[in-house]
Design a protein around this motif. Structure first.
Motif, PDB file in Angstrom:
ATOM      1  N   ILE A 178      35.101 -72.137   3.409  1.00  0.00           N
ATOM      2  CA  ILE A 178      35.688 -73.258   4.137  1.00  0.00           C
ATOM      3  C   ILE A 178      37.185 -73.243   3.843  1.00  0.00           C
ATOM      4  O   ILE A 178      37.591 -73.298   2.682  1.00  0.00           O
ATOM      5  N   ASP A 179      38.013 -73.155   4.897  1.00  0.00           N
ATOM      6  CA  ASP A 179      39.464 -73.075   4.689  1.00  0.00           C
ATOM      7  C   ASP A 179      40.061 -74.466   4.423  1.00  0.00           C
ATOM      8  O   ASP A 179      39.345 -75.471   4.408  1.00  0.00           O
ATOM      9  N   ILE A 180      41.377 -74.510   4.218  1.00  0.00           N
ATOM     10  CA  ILE A 180      42.037 -75.765   3.854  1.00  0.00           C
ATOM     11  C   ILE A 180      41.983 -76.822   4.962  1.00  0.00           C
ATOM     12  O   ILE A 180      42.165 -78.010   4.703  1.00  0.00           O
ATOM     13  N   LYS A 181      41.683 -76.392   6.185  1.00  0.00           N
ATOM     14  CA  LYS A 181      41.552 -77.334   7.293  1.00  0.00           C
ATOM     15  C   LYS A 181      40.101 -77.783   7.483  1.00  0.00           C
ATOM     16  O   LYS A 181      39.791 -78.537   8.398  1.00  0.00           O
ATOM     17  N   GLY A 182      39.206 -77.251   6.649  1.00  0.00           N
ATOM     18  CA  GLY A 182      37.793 -77.621   6.747  1.00  0.00           C
ATOM     19  C   GLY A 182      37.002 -76.774   7.720  1.00  0.00           C
ATOM     20  O   GLY A 182      35.849 -77.095   8.025  1.00  0.00           O
ATOM     21  N   ALA A 183      37.598 -75.679   8.193  1.00  0.00           N
ATOM     22  CA  ALA A 183      36.907 -74.799   9.152  1.00  0.00           C
ATOM     23  C   ALA A 183      36.209 -73.641   8.420  1.00  0.00           C
ATOM     24  O   ALA A 183      36.701 -73.150   7.406  1.00  0.00           O
ATOM     25  N   GLU A 184      35.075 -73.225   8.958  1.00  0.00           N
ATOM     26  CA  GLU A 184      34.364 -72.070   8.406  1.00  0.00           C
ATOM     27  C   GLU A 184      35.097 -70.791   8.788  1.00  0.00           C
ATOM     28  O   GLU A 184      35.469 -70.611   9.949  1.00  0.00           O
ATOM     29  N   GLN A 185      35.308 -69.907   7.804  1.00  0.00           N
ATOM     30  CA  GLN A 185      35.950 -68.616   8.040  1.00  0.00           C
ATOM     31  C   GLN A 185      34.982 -67.518   7.607  1.00  0.00           C
ATOM     32  O   GLN A 185      34.782 -67.292   6.410  1.00  0.00           O
ATOM     33  N   THR A 186      34.360 -66.873   8.580  1.00  0.00           N
ATOM     34  CA  THR A 186      33.401 -65.807   8.295  1.00  0.00           C
ATOM     35  C   THR A 186      34.151 -64.545   7.905  1.00  0.00           C
ATOM     36  O   THR A 186      35.038 -64.102   8.634  1.00  0.00           O
ATOM     37  N   THR A 187      33.808 -63.987   6.761  1.00  0.00           N
ATOM     38  CA  THR A 187      34.479 -62.777   6.285  1.00  0.00           C
ATOM     39  C   THR A 187      33.607 -61.538   6.403  1.00  0.00           C
ATOM     40  O   THR A 187      34.120 -60.425   6.395  1.00  0.00           O
ATOM     41  N   GLN A 188      32.284 -61.722   6.512  1.00  0.00           N
ATOM     42  CA  GLN A 188      31.397 -60.564   6.578  1.00  0.00           C
ATOM     43  C   GLN A 188      30.074 -60.954   7.220  1.00  0.00           C
ATOM     44  O   GLN A 188      29.588 -62.069   7.037  1.00  0.00           O
ATOM     45  N   PHE A 189      29.528 -60.035   7.982  1.00  0.00           N
ATOM     46  CA  PHE A 189      28.170 -60.137   8.484  1.00  0.00           C
ATOM     47  C   PHE A 189      27.354 -59.011   7.870  1.00  0.00           C
ATOM     48  O   PHE A 189      27.903 -57.976   7.490  1.00  0.00           O
ATOM     49  N   ALA A 190      26.054 -59.206   7.806  1.00  0.00           N
ATOM     50  CA  ALA A 190      25.147 -58.139   7.395  1.00  0.00           C
ATOM     51  C   ALA A 190      23.934 -58.182   8.320  1.00  0.00           C
ATOM     52  O   ALA A 190      23.236 -59.197   8.383  1.00  0.00           O
ATOM     53  N   ILE A 191      23.742 -57.092   9.057  1.00  0.00           N
ATOM     54  CA  ILE A 191      22.561 -56.952   9.898  1.00  0.00           C
ATOM     55  C   ILE A 191      21.675 -55.883   9.264  1.00  0.00           C
ATOM     56  O   ILE A 191      21.928 -55.452   8.143  1.00  0.00           O
ATOM     57  N   GLU A 192      20.674 -55.442   9.974  1.00  0.00           N
ATOM     58  CA  GLU A 192      19.714 -54.489   9.436  1.00  0.00           C
ATOM     59  C   GLU A 192      20.405 -53.319   8.733  1.00  0.00           C
ATOM     60  O   GLU A 192      21.346 -52.734   9.274  1.00  0.00           O
ATOM     61  N   ASN A 193      19.932 -53.025   7.528  1.00  0.00           N
ATOM     62  CA  ASN A 193      20.404 -51.910   6.691  1.00  0.00           C
ATOM     63  C   ASN A 193      21.797 -52.116   6.110  1.00  0.00           C
ATOM     64  O   ASN A 193      22.442 -51.153   5.719  1.00  0.00           O
ATOM     65  N   TRP A 194      22.262 -53.348   6.050  1.00  0.00           N
ATOM     66  CA  TRP A 194      23.538 -53.658   5.420  1.00  0.00           C
ATOM     67  C   TRP A 194      23.275 -54.524   4.193  1.00  0.00           C
ATOM     68  O   TRP A 194      22.317 -55.296   4.142  1.00  0.00           O
ATOM     69  N   TRP A 195      24.164 -54.400   3.219  1.00  0.00           N
ATOM     70  CA  TRP A 195      24.133 -55.219   2.011  1.00  0.00           C
ATOM     71  C   TRP A 195      25.144 -56.347   2.125  1.00  0.00           C
ATOM     72  O   TRP A 195      26.172 -56.197   2.783  1.00  0.00           O
ATOM     73  N   ILE A 196      24.867 -57.456   1.437  1.00  0.00           N
ATOM     74  CA  ILE A 196      25.819 -58.553   1.381  1.00  0.00           C
ATOM     75  C   ILE A 196      25.660 -59.298   0.059  1.00  0.00           C
ATOM     76  O   ILE A 196      24.546 -59.480  -0.431  1.00  0.00           O
ATOM     77  N   THR A 197      26.780 -59.690  -0.503  1.00  0.00           N
ATOM     78  CA  THR A 197      26.822 -60.505  -1.708  1.00  0.00           C
ATOM     79  C   THR A 197      28.233 -61.039  -1.863  1.00  0.00           C
ATOM     80  O   THR A 197      29.149 -60.561  -1.192  1.00  0.00           O
ATOM     81  N   ASP A 198      28.424 -62.032  -2.700  1.00  0.00           N
ATOM     82  CA  ASP A 198      29.771 -62.391  -3.140  1.00  0.00           C
ATOM     83  C   ASP A 198      29.986 -61.517  -4.366  1.00  0.00           C
ATOM     84  O   ASP A 198      29.510 -61.829  -5.455  1.00  0.00           O
ATOM     85  N   LEU A 199      30.657 -60.411  -4.178  1.00  0.00           N
ATOM     86  CA  LEU A 199      30.751 -59.392  -5.217  1.00  0.00           C
ATOM     87  C   LEU A 199      31.385 -59.916  -6.508  1.00  0.00           C
ATOM     88  O   LEU A 199      30.906 -59.621  -7.600  1.00  0.00           O
ATOM     89  N   THR A 200      32.434 -60.706  -6.402  1.00  0.00           N
ATOM     90  CA  THR A 200      33.088 -61.223  -7.603  1.00  0.00           C
ATOM     91  C   THR A 200      32.140 -62.133  -8.387  1.00  0.00           C
ATOM     92  O   THR A 200      31.965 -61.984  -9.599  1.00  0.00           O
ATOM     93  N   SER A 201      31.522 -63.072  -7.709  1.00  0.00           N
ATOM     94  CA  SER A 201      30.584 -63.980  -8.359  1.00  0.00           C
ATOM     95  C   SER A 201      29.399 -63.202  -8.923  1.00  0.00           C
ATOM     96  O   SER A 201      28.949 -63.459 -10.043  1.00  0.00           O
TER      97      SER A 201
END
Length: 189
Positions: free
Chosen positions: A61-84
């Motif tokens: 959620i950005d400073i204006k309160g809007a959702e900012q999508t940074t990544q999608f994952a569809i079939e055969n893709w990985w996703i995580t918050d890598l730092t966390s």
């Protein structure tokens, strides 16, 4: 049950049936309903998620309160918050199902054991992270060097079926503009 993941791994390294049997108890599969969350801001990301079927997205959620999508994952893709995930710190992101999704997860507390028992998986994950990093760099370059319409046309040429799958507001957020602007671009067709 884990055949989609095994097939994906075998595109990068050779994982024998015996090695698959070693890996299987470290995996967890489950279904996620559309709009359900695997991670919310402030939680610690406990797993790396492989999409067997469906679509997940990572956003903040950005400073204006809007959702900012940074990544999608569809079939055969990985996703995580890598730092966390890697440092087990509170996340600044959300991971949400953009559609009903079948997930295979590897939890953080099993990563060292997995790499100890199956060292070749370190190569697999290194190759996956390299591809992910390359995609992120290209996306950043496109955000700064292309017009909004050029970004949409380029993305649509690479992933035409994907453009039809995800809600318009999520796609617009990922491409760096408003849903209204995306409607205008689509109307020009």
């Amino acid at each position: 049950m884990y055949s989609a993941l095994y097939n994906h791994i075998n595109r990068f390294i050779d994982l024998s049936t015996g090695e698959q049997e070693i890996l299987a108890p470290m995996l967890k599969s489950f279904s996620v309903k559309k709009k359900a969350f695997l991670l919310t801001e402030g939680q610690t990301c406990r797993a790396n998620y492989f999409v067997a079927k469906g679509c997940l997205r990572l956003y903040f959620i950005d400073i204006k309160g809007a959702e900012q999508t940074t990544q999608f994952a569809i079939e055969n893709w990985w996703i995580t918050d890598l730092t966390s995930f890697l440092f087990q710190t509170p996340s600044e992101f959300y991971i949400q199902a953009a559609e009903a999704t079948e997930v295979i997860a590897i939890e953080h507390h099993l990563y060292d054991e997995m790499f100890h028992k199956l060292p070749k998986l370190e190569r697999y994950f290194r190759l996956i992270l390299q591809k992910n990093h390359q995609a992120s760099q290209r996306r950043i370059k496109f955000l700064y060097s292309q017009t909004a319409e050029e970004r949409f046309r380029h993305f649509n040429s690479l992933f035409p079926e994907f453009v039809q799958r995800v809600p318009q507001y999520m796609l617009a957020s990922y491409l760096g503009f408003t849903p209204e602007f995306l409607s205008k671009i689509r109307a020009k067709k």
